[in-house]
Design an enzyme around this catalytic site. Structure first.
Site, PDB file in Angstrom:
ATOM      1  N   ASP A  19       0.781  -1.183   0.152  1.00  9.88           N
ATOM      2  CA  ASP A  19       0.056  -0.054  -0.232  1.00  9.88           C
ATOM      3  C   ASP A  19       0.891   1.140   0.028  1.00  9.88           C
ATOM      4  OD1 ASP A  19      -2.740   1.092   0.332  1.00  9.88           O
ATOM      5  OD2 ASP A  19      -1.601   2.029   2.225  1.00  9.88           O
ATOM      6  N   TYR A  24       3.613   9.448   0.589  1.00  9.29           N
ATOM      7  CA  TYR A  24       4.444   8.981   1.566  1.00  9.29           C
ATOM      8  C   TYR A  24       5.958   9.341   1.209  1.00  9.29           C
ATOM      9  CZ  TYR A  24       0.186   6.302   2.692  1.00  9.29           C
ATOM     10  OH  TYR A  24      -1.047   5.808   2.769  1.00  9.29           O
TER      11      TYR A  24
END
Ligand code: A2P
Length: 279
Positions: A19, A24
């Protein structure tokens, strides 16, 4: 580099679902880990299930495909297995990930989620994403998409917070009825980082019931929490940068919880989020 190492250990351990997200800031490491494992002959690209996410500043339909293409370029992959709208609210497009006005307030942007969804459908048609879905959508927002005139593809999944302290019974049932898979984030109760976690809700892994059930099976509270979720059909995406815990979180397929234990854990639900997404 810790993400690169962790993804490689995870793949060696047997994990296949990764994921990720542009926000991120580690997609380059994830892509490198996948490519290295392919080069080693340990996996093929089709063994991996990579989920990428469309950030809030990229909701205008004309930005959707270029944003996914940017992610693919960073990953150095030809497609993602799943591309999801990360949040149902749009921010002002631009370089700032959290665009703010002079008072520090987030600058929102008026967009039509259905138009964003149509651009997501076009990404699937172009082969850049094998499947498309959403995240942090409530029932009303899901219904907006499901009831959209001329809908081409339904969201295959909705990624939301889900664990024994926030079991999402109503949303889970609604999604079941519509064949939408719930992917549960923070399945271990988060890292309890006060900058984004509501730490007034107690630590999940200290829960006496989870620990007592774990003792019976010679498992940890974390393993019981993960097993509980997968046993009720919720996909889990535990995060760890620790090799031992990465392996621990995969050892959940050699035991099962009884119906009574499942009910007992379900009753731990506090209906309180760790991730409040106050924006
Ligand atoms: P670490 O990366 O040091 O292992 P969530 O998946 O709910 O967001 O939780 C992630 C947090 O839980 C991270 O702080 C992670 O720390 C920690 N964690 C991951 N696996 C375990 C485990 N098996 N036991 C205890 N803590 C864990």
């Amino acid at each position: 580099g810790s993400c690169l190492e962790s993804v490689k250990i995870a793949i060696d351990t047997g994990y296949r679902h990764i994921d990720g997200a542009f926000v991120y800031y580690n997609e380059h490491e994830v892509g490198q880990a996948i490519r290295e494992k392919i080069a080693e002959g340990r996996i093929k690209r089709e063994d991996i299930f990579y989920c990428g996410k469309l950030w809030n500043t990229c909701h205008p339909p004309e930005l959707v495909r270029p944003t996914l293409e940017k992610t693919l370029k960073i990953l150095q992959l030809d497609y993602v297995d799943l591309y999801i709208i990360e949040l149902p609210m749009a921010f002002k497009p631009g370089d700032a990930i959290y665009p703010k006005d002079e008072n520090g307030k987030i600058i929102y942007h008026e967009t039509d989620l259905c138009a964003t969804w149509e651009a997501m459908e076009a990404c699937k048609d172009a082969g850049l994403a094998k499947s498309i879905g959403v995240s942090n959508f409530n029932r009303r927002q899901l219904e907006m998409i499901l009831n959209k005139p001329g809908l081409k593809y339904k969201p295959v999944s909705n990624q939301v917070e889900c664990h024994p302290y926030f079991t999402q019974p109503k949303l889970l049932e609604f999604c079941r009825q519509h064949d939408i898979v719930i992917v549960g984030y923070s399945p271990l109760g988060t890292s309890r980082d006060e900058t984004w976690v509501n730490v007034s809700s107690p630590p999940l892994l200290k829960d006496p019931v989870l620990n007592a059930i774990g003792k019976k099976y010679n498992k940890t509270a974390a393993q019981v929490a993960l097993r509980f979720s997968i046993q009720r059909g919720v996909v889990v995406i535990p995060k760890s940068f620790n090799p031992q815990r990465i392996r621990e979180n995969f050892q959940i397929f050699d035991f099962s919880l009884t119906e009574k234990e499942m009910k007992e854990i379900e009753s731990l639900n506090k209906n309180v989020r760790y991730v409040e997404l106050l924006m």
